[in-house]
Scaffold this motif. Structure first.
Motif, PDB file in Angstrom:
ATOM      1  N   PRO A   1      68.356  -4.646 -29.535  1.00 53.70           N
ATOM      2  CA  PRO A   1      69.346  -4.517 -29.878  1.00 53.70           C
ATOM      3  C   PRO A   1      70.532  -5.551 -30.940  1.00 53.70           C
ATOM      4  O   PRO A   1      69.974  -6.441 -30.216  1.00 53.70           O
ATOM      5  CB  PRO A   1      70.343  -4.237 -28.845  1.00 53.70           C
ATOM      6  CG  PRO A   1      69.644  -3.362 -27.612  1.00 53.70           C
ATOM      7  CD  PRO A   1      68.088  -4.148 -28.335  1.00 53.70           C
ATOM      8  N   SER A   2      70.417  -4.950 -32.037  1.00 53.59           N
ATOM      9  CA  SER A   2      70.662  -6.479 -32.478  1.00 53.59           C
ATOM     10  C   SER A   2      71.807  -7.558 -32.239  1.00 53.59           C
ATOM     11  O   SER A   2      71.739  -7.989 -32.581  1.00 53.59           O
ATOM     12  CB  SER A   2      70.669  -6.233 -34.302  1.00 53.59           C
ATOM     13  OG  SER A   2      70.191  -5.925 -35.104  1.00 53.59           O
ATOM     14  N   ALA A   3      72.956  -6.623 -31.493  1.00 50.07           N
ATOM     15  CA  ALA A   3      73.754  -7.527 -31.258  1.00 50.07           C
ATOM     16  C   ALA A   3      73.628  -8.520 -30.673  1.00 50.07           C
ATOM     17  O   ALA A   3      74.097  -9.439 -29.341  1.00 50.07           O
ATOM     18  CB  ALA A   3      75.160  -6.495 -31.031  1.00 50.07           C
ATOM     19  N   VAL A   4      72.998  -7.524 -29.647  1.00 51.79           N
ATOM     20  CA  VAL A   4      72.478  -7.958 -28.450  1.00 51.79           C
ATOM     21  C   VAL A   4      71.062  -9.428 -28.377  1.00 51.79           C
ATOM     22  O   VAL A   4      71.588 -10.532 -28.245  1.00 51.79           O
ATOM     23  CB  VAL A   4      71.435  -7.472 -27.598  1.00 51.79           C
ATOM     24  CG1 VAL A   4      71.124  -8.759 -25.730  1.00 51.79           C
ATOM     25  CG2 VAL A   4      72.002  -5.693 -27.050  1.00 51.79           C
ATOM     26  N   VAL A   5      70.576  -9.545 -29.085  1.00 51.31           N
ATOM     27  CA  VAL A   5      69.794 -10.215 -29.645  1.00 51.31           C
ATOM     28  C   VAL A   5      70.266 -11.716 -29.926  1.00 51.31           C
ATOM     29  O   VAL A   5      69.888 -12.912 -30.280  1.00 51.31           O
ATOM     30  CB  VAL A   5      68.104 -10.224 -30.685  1.00 51.31           C
ATOM     31  CG1 VAL A   5      67.692  -9.198 -30.049  1.00 51.31           C
ATOM     32  CG2 VAL A   5      68.663  -9.400 -31.941  1.00 51.31           C
TER      33      VAL A   5
END
Lengths: 264, 791
Positions: free
Chosen positions: B473-477
């Motif tokens: 997940p982009s937001a998480v990473v």
């Protein structure tokens, strides 16, 4: 690789002339050691004298109580020779277990013995059978031939032409391979026959050598038990990231036992 | 409709479309490409681990035959350093140390193989000849190749501006909760281990060709990459200052990567830059020795772990301290490997309530270390699964019962771990029981006795593991320090007569995407696999992409395709409704056929696509012509494959040689698209895992020379080193992607090393052995037996 001149003589005499004329020339047969070294630029000969066109250095024949093998004979030819299998089956076994299929179809007996890589197979067979090395100049007993790491009795303008292997009563070979290169970590070639009882050790030291204590023990009692308690001195043996001298010394005994068992 | 057509959709073992090309020698690898007027680059590399360059004279080299240019860092002053794609923060909130990674050495070399100068000549041998004529004077400095040495007081500074050679000092988890749990534990088990450094050794060495079109001003880089768009972004934006619109990166057929071809390497920038300078294409191809000393290495952790258990064997807490070797520079994703791809996995398949991990990343005078098949997760799995065995032995628990007691229950999903991850699904009890049965675990003692009669020591070992992949997940990473998003892109182009081209941002370098992805399309759109072509690896063709690593291609890239196919179907329904004079709501679609619900009125996909491209009778007021859709899919979570691996070994006591005799893998990789390809992926991964466990060791000497710099000294697994590998799957579906898939690329390399090492230790159970470090080489095993025998 660097540039070099290339010659392909068709006789031993011509090859010797070419080598004598150029001290920085190198003889090549299968090229399985030399060509990689050239590719890595570890060697810079002015010329290569390719021996592969010399018919008199080829072939396998029986001469009396010996098998004579031309220096240009490829490992695969030795491994599959009916003559060799009948007379000295262990010699075919040694050849069959050199490198891989590609190596066996390219590498030659003479190349391997003249190179005298401490981790090569053939020198153990030559010394372990008490063979005679035929050269362009003379005949040299195995005991006088192997002088040190990559060093033999061959002179710069002398070519190994054939090897005469006396037929033993019994003989066996066992080796532990280096897990990465698959060359020999430690190997033992044992034989009993016209040249007496012989134990040749390869891989473990800087040069193939005879194990005198094991020869004496086997002369008195030809059995695996006879060599089981004989420890090889680790002093002077090879030591590298694949195994210490102590480990190799231990392997010498293990391989000698296995070789005797294989010899029967 | 041909009812006799073989099923080629999801679940079919369709033979790999790409294999005819590969097996008949018609693959097009980077080194197979030759551009008109191409020149050749040779890179002069440092022979020293650590040295100042006191003089660098290229005049003689420039005068050599065929030489077009010789470059050093002085010529590349306008070129940026190689960027790092992930920023980790220290415990105190400050950012990690991020020393410059120059394309060519700037005054100092920091590892054997560090690029010093480049020669461009008409031929490669000419370039190499000239490189030998470059006069470099080195002031050799003391070097530090081990982390222990690099952290010792007075250690040589790899980078003058990085104190103590410390890249970062990071942590995760609740230290207080862990300390409290340890205080009340019945058992405390301490385990220390080293995770051996590995060299990836893809079959195809790295290569790169720079090309510059003097008319258009467009740069093209052909490169052995797992992610061409990422290379375009990193090299264009940070190193060479070329806008994306004028930089094309092509990663054609690539012969294996295993992580080592994710990263942006100096050679890519060198050939691209030199091609522009010279107005000629410039090619560089590594030889194998160069690969050993310039491809990013893998693993190299030193760890101390402590496990707290109650009297019944329930895990109470886990405390881990790890040092991770970064090498001399930060490779593209190096900082995240021992942190977010490692420490977050320390819960494994267990409901350990409290976990605290500290990780120190250390610079040394060695080749940079980055992700290698599994990346962090093999290190975590090895640590945990050895630790559980050590705990079982020390505390007197059965190793299977101890695992079962602590497994996360099958009905406990979604399960939040104490180290950030939320697992969506899994069934660890079932994979365990299936593997035990397949491996005949309970019949082992008879096999051990039989082996003993033959003079062999037989051992059996188990690993119950989990990994997190399908990144991510982009937001998480992004919140964890990634400097990129980790979505994927898929375009479905239905051609006028119904064949399909798929453009994907994933990159196949052995995985079989051209087949698996075609099966996805075949399954959903009803198009035969041989009518579906997969295009990948070219930034000029594919809209965008983040590439292939972390077992993400199917879970993320496949999901993007699925989403794009949904758009195709939605548009197709509207076209079909128009053509069949029905309402859109009444149009059903099933594998290639649009039907008016409840009637026999149908239109095939090819009829719809023809109408879309020849729009004579077409709803022009509401739809554009054409039938092509693109989707960007950003995953909602990681995926969590897991399973059970069981290894059986026999040891020759006389030589110490470990023989693999059996290997069983039961993996939950989510929905299986092509069982044959999954089996191949697992077998390949297991081969690499066995390699790490028994054979592979990257060895530096104290002076920083790489002793294992060729196949003569680095032991890659061969067929006769392996055992028959039984591969089976037990599926629980991923709950958050549309395909239900989890990923299979890394499970083999993650689950297998501890299974093998647990088997080795088990084989030596009569010798009082608690642990054997990887690789379990013959002399190491012999020493253990020898010591105990007193022989």
């Amino acid at each position: 690789m660097y540039d070099f001149a290339y010659h392909k003589p068709s006789s031993v005499a011509d090859a010797v002339k070419l080598l004598a004329a150029d001290p920085d020339a190198k003889a090549v047969s299968g090229g399985h050691t030399l060509i990689p070294a050239l590719k890595h630029r570890l060697n810079k000969p002015t010329s290569l004298v390719d021996l592969s066109g010399i018919a008199e250095m080829k072939g396998i024949r029986r001469e009396g109580n010996a098998i004579v093998i031309g220096a240009l004979t490829k490992h695969e030819a030795v491994a599959t020779s009916a003559e060799v299998k009948a007379a000295i089956p262990v010699l075919a076994f040694v050849a069959k277990h050199i490198g891989d299929t590609q190596v066996r179809n390219r590498g030659t007996l003479g190349g391997s013995v003249a190179n005298n890589d401490p981790a090569a197979d053939y020198p153990a067979a030559v010394l372990g059978l008490g063979a005679t090395v035929h050269t362009s100049k003379r005949k040299v007993a195995a005991d006088e031939f192997f002088l040190g790491m990559f060093t033999t009795a061959l002179e710069a303008d002398e070519i190994l032409t054939a090897i005469s292997f006396p037929i033993p009563e019994k003989a066996g070979y066992a080796k532990m391979r280096n897990p990465a290169s698959r060359y020999v970590m430690a190997g033992a070639f044992v034989s009993k026959g016209p040249m007496g009882v012989r134990v040749a050790i390869n891989g473990a030291g800087p040069c193939v050598f005879r194990q005198a204590a094991m020869e004496a023990a086997l002369s008195a009692n030809w059995s695996a038990d006879a060599v089981a308690a004989i420890m090889q001195d680790a002093d002077g043996l090879n030591s590298d990231i694949h195994g210490s001298a102590e480990y190799r010394a231990h392997l010498v005994t293990v391989m000698a036992k296995r070789a005797v068992l294989a010899a029967g | 409709m041909n009812v006799m057509a073989p099923f080629e959709g999801i679940g079919a073992s369709v033979k790999r479309k790409e294999d005819l090309r590969f097996l008949s020698g018609r693959g097009q690898y980077t080194d197979d490409i030759n551009r008109p007027g191409q020149l050749h680059a040779y890179i002069l590399r440092s022979p020293h681990a650590h040295a100042r360059i006191t003089a660098l004279d290229v005049a003689a080299a420039k005068a050599m035959p065929g030489v077009r240019a010789v470059y050093t860092s002085a010529d590349m002053a306008a070129v940026g350093g190689i960027p790092c794609g992930w920023q980790i923060h220290n415990k105190d909130g400050t950012p990690m140390a991020e020393p410059k990674h120059p394309v060519l050495a700037e005054g100092k070399v920091r590892h054997v193989g560090d690029p010093v100068a480049v020669v461009v000549a008409d031929t490669r041998p000419q370039a190499r000849d000239a490189a030998e004529a470059i006069a470099v004077e080195y002031d050799v400095l003391p070097s530090a190749t081990t982390m222990a040495h690099a952290q010792a007081p007075g250690a040589p500074a790899v980078h003058d501006d990085v104190p103590s050679n410390l890249c970062y000092d990071w942590h995760i988890g609740e230290k207080g909760a862990v300390d409290a749990a340890f205080a009340q534990a019945t058992h405390r088990v301490v385990f220390e281990t080293t995770n051996n450094r590995l060299v990836p050794n893809a079959m195809e060495p790295r290569a790169a060709i720079g090309d510059y079109d003097t008319t258009s001003g467009e740069h093209t880089l052909y490169t052995t990459s797992q992610n061409p768009h990422v290379i375009r972004l990193l090299m264009g934006a940070f190193v060479l200052n070329i806008p994306e619109s004028r930089l094309r990166v092509v990663a054609p057929d690539v012969g294996g990567g295993f992580g080592s071809k994710i990263y942006h390497y100096a050679e890519e920038a060198i050939v691209t830059w030199a091609a522009h300078k010279l107005g000629r294409p410039v090619k560089w191809t590594a030889d194998r020795t160069e690969s050993f000393m310039s491809d990013a290495h893998g693993r190299d952790h030193v760890t101390r772990a402590e496990l707290a258990l109650d009297a019944e064997g329930t895990f109470l807490a886990l405390r881990v301290h790890t040092q991770a070797n970064m090498g001399a520079y930060l490779s593209t994703f190096a900082p995240c490997v021992p942190t977010y791809l490692y420490a977050t996995l320390l819960a494994g398949v267990y409901k350990t309530p409290a976990i605290y991990a500290e990780v120190k990343a250390v610079f040394t005078n060695t080749v940079p270390v980055d992700a290698y098949r599994g990346a962090g997760r093999p290190e975590a799995t090895y640590l945990l699964e050895r630790l559980v065995d050590v705990a079982a032995r020390q505390c007197g628990f059965d190793k299977l019962e101890l695992r079962r007691r602590n497994f996360i229950a099958t009905d406990a999903f979604p399960y939040q771990t104490p180290v950030a991850l939320e697992y969506d699904s899994g069934d660890y009890f079932s994979t365990l029981s299936q593997a035990l049965e397949t491996a005949d675990w309970h019949g082992f003692e008879a096999r051990r006795a039989e082996a003993k009669a033959r003079g062999r020591l037989r051992g059996i070992g188990i690993s119950t593991y989990l990994e997190a992949c399908g990144i991510a997940p982009s937001a998480v990473v992004g919140s964890l320090g990634a400097r990129a998003g980790l979505y994927e892109v898929g375009t479905i182009r239905v051609h006028p007569t119904g064949s399909v081209t798929v453009l994907t941002g994933a990159h196949s370098h052995g995985q079989g995407h051209e087949t698996t992805f075609a099966q996805l399309v075949s399954d959903k759109l009803g198009v035969p696999v041989n009518m579906v072509d997969i295009v990948h690896g070219d930034t000029a063709k594919v809209p965008f992409g983040m590439g292939t690593y972390g077992s993400r291609s199917l879970a993320v890239g496949g999901s993007a395709m699925d989403k794009a196919m949904d758009k195709i179907i939605a548009k197709g329904r509207r076209i079909a409704a128009h053509l069949m004079e029905a309402s859109v709501e009444d149009i059903e679609f099933d594998r290639g056929t649009f039907r008016v619900a409840g009637t026999d009125k149908t239109k095939a996909l090819a009829e719809i696509s023809l109408a879309a491209y020849v729009p004579h009778n077409y709803p022009h007021d509401e739809l554009e012509p054409g039938l092509e859709e693109t989707a960007f899919y950003d995953p909602k979570n990681f995926t969590y494959p897991g399973g059970c691996h069981i290894a059986e070994v026999e040891i020759e006591p006389e030589t110490g040689k470990v023989h693999m005799v059996n290997f069983t893998a039961v993996d939950d990789v989510g929905r299986v698209i092509n069982p044959m390809i999954v089996e191949g992926q697992v077998q390949g991964g297991v081969a690499q895992g066995i390699g790490q466990a028994l054979l592979e060791a990257c060895v530096y000497d104290e002076g920083g020379q790489l002793l294992s710099a060729s196949m003569m000294d680095y032991t890659m697994p061969r067929a006769d080193d392996l055992a028959p590998v039984s591969v089976a799957t037990h599926v629980t579906l991923c709950t958050h992607n549309p395909l239900g898939v989890k990923g299979c690329g890394e499970v083999g390399a993650i689950g297998s090393p501890p299974a093998v090492m647990n088997a080795v230790v088990d084989a030596l159970r009569d010798f009082g052995v608690n642990h054997v470090e990887m690789p379990a080489t013959p002399p190491k095993i012999w020493s253990i037996i020898h010591g105990k025998n007193g022989a």
